[in-house]
Enzyme design. Structure first.
Site, mmCIF file in Angstrom:
data_model
loop_
_atom_site.group_PDB
_atom_site.id
_atom_site.type_symbol
_atom_site.label_atom_id
_atom_site.label_comp_id
_atom_site.label_asym_id
_atom_site.label_seq_id
_atom_site.Cartn_x
_atom_site.Cartn_y
_atom_site.Cartn_z
ATOM 1 C CB CYS A 86 -9.919 4.800 -0.118
ATOM 2 S SG CYS A 86 -8.367 5.275 0.705
ATOM 3 C CB THR A 87 -7.318 0.057 1.932
ATOM 4 O OG1 THR A 87 -6.167 0.841 1.584
ATOM 5 C CG2 THR A 87 -7.623 -0.920 0.801
ATOM 6 C CG HIS A 88 -6.202 5.411 4.297
ATOM 7 N ND1 HIS A 88 -5.475 4.867 3.279
ATOM 8 C CD2 HIS A 88 -5.313 6.045 5.118
ATOM 9 C CE1 HIS A 88 -4.193 5.163 3.460
ATOM 10 N NE2 HIS A 88 -4.075 5.864 4.571
ATOM 11 C CD GLU B 140 -1.829 8.240 5.725
ATOM 12 O OE1 GLU B 140 -0.961 9.105 5.531
ATOM 13 O OE2 GLU B 140 -1.827 7.112 5.191
ATOM 14 C CB CYS C 104 -2.851 0.707 -2.729
ATOM 15 S SG CYS C 104 -2.784 2.454 -3.199
ATOM 16 C CG ASN C 105 -9.313 0.956 -3.742
ATOM 17 O OD1 ASN C 105 -10.096 0.325 -4.438
ATOM 18 N ND2 ASN C 105 -9.252 0.800 -2.427
ATOM 19 C CB THR C 106 -4.291 5.188 -5.809
ATOM 20 O OG1 THR C 106 -5.264 5.894 -5.033
ATOM 21 C CG2 THR C 106 -3.708 6.131 -6.845
ATOM 22 C CG ASP D 226 -1.907 1.178 1.195
ATOM 23 O OD1 ASP D 226 -2.699 1.252 0.239
ATOM 24 O OD2 ASP D 226 -1.874 2.023 2.096
ATOM 25 C CB SER D 227 0.279 4.697 -1.112
ATOM 26 O OG SER D 227 -0.986 4.885 -0.495
ATOM 27 N N GLY E 23 -2.949 9.130 -4.048
ATOM 28 C CA GLY E 23 -4.229 9.506 -4.644
ATOM 29 C C GLY E 23 -4.217 10.746 -5.509
#
Length: 274
Positions: free
Chosen positions: A193-195, A159, A74-76, A11-12, A44
């Site tokens: 988005c995984t967040h 974050e 990570c979706n992006t 993931d980013s 993103g």
């Protein structure tokens, strides 16, 4: 721990930990390497070329550690890099390796959840601009109508540990209202988005009753279980010592202090200089 044969999860930043958590719960016997490219996050807002270059660099690192399989949690990265890596790079690097994303498993079931065939997407600017969700959903459910809303403030709120505070409500409500204003028939919202699972409680406060809000972790985990059942040749290459190692391209101390909110338990990471 021997890194040979672990499943790589990328993931980013931190969001992929919500996916890793569900994967480990479903497949606890496997070894995992997690890498958060925190030093270059967020992805993103970055261009397709930049996201692709960063993602490919990290995928190559996983391969160097002996990972036969890498999950882009990570979706992006899944939207902007996965297809090119699968179609162009794997042939050059090692055609026996596999790289999977989080978009396809989610879109495969989206239409089965919605009764109205009107589906809302909440994601980063990059994911929304890529149009990956409308394109993928249309392959499985041609009659579905998909509506998207970019939520550029949500990842920074999460974050910076602001997601549980009253100030987050404004930005959560704003984007949900924008999405639902596009159609009064939306009955399913995908958190692309995984967040975003960390905002689930606030999202549900601002979503009308009767609308399903779907996060990706369990979906991706179930899809991976089925993938390994269908591909025993990949499963045989995976080591099974129930060990997990965490890496970050930024401060390990900072990563560890934030990671537990996403992973559900404390982690100990190692700094990686790419």
């Amino acid at each position: 721990m021997s890194k040979q044969g672990a499943i790589g999860v990328f993931d980013s930043g931190y969001g992929g930990l919500t996916v890793l958590k569900e994967i480990v719960e479903s497949l606890p016997q496997y070894d995992y390497l997690y890498l958060g490219d925190n030093a270059r996050a967020p992805y993103g807002t970055r261009s397709f070329t930049t996201v692709y270059e960063y993602t490919l660099q990290c995928v190559k690192w996983f391969f160097q550690q002996g990972c036969p399989l890498v999950i882009l949690a990570c979706n992006t990265a899944s939207a902007k890099a996965l297809r090119t890596i699968q179609q162009n790079d794997l042939v050059k690097i090692d055609s026996s390796k596999r790289v999977l994303g989080v978009i396809r498993p989610t879109t495969e079931i989206a239409g089965s959840i919605s009764k109205t065939n009107h589906i809302g997407i909440l994601g980063t600017n990059g994911t929304v601009q890529s149009n990956s969700y409308p394109m993928e959903i249309s392959k499985f459910y041609p009659s579905a109508k998909v509506y998207q809303e970019a939520c550029p403030m949500w990842v920074p709120l999460i974050e910076n540990n602001e997601y549980n505070l009253p100030g987050a409500d404004y930005f959560v409500k704003k984007h949900i209202d924008h999405l639902l204003a596009q159609s009064n028939e939306i009955d399913t919202i995908l958190l692309a988005c995984t967040h975003y699972p960390l905002l689930m409680d606030k999202i549900k406060e601002h979503v009308p009753p009767g609308i399903n809000v779907v996060s990706q972790g369990e979906i991706v985990a179930k899809s991976l279980v089925e993938y390994l059942q269908r591909h025993p040749e990949i499963d045989q290459k995976l080591s099974k010592n129930a060990q997990i190692s965490f890496f970050t391209t930024d401060s390990a101390e900072d990563f560890d202090s934030h990671a537990s909110a996403f992973y559900g338990k404390s982690v100990k990471s190692t700094h990686l200089a790419l």
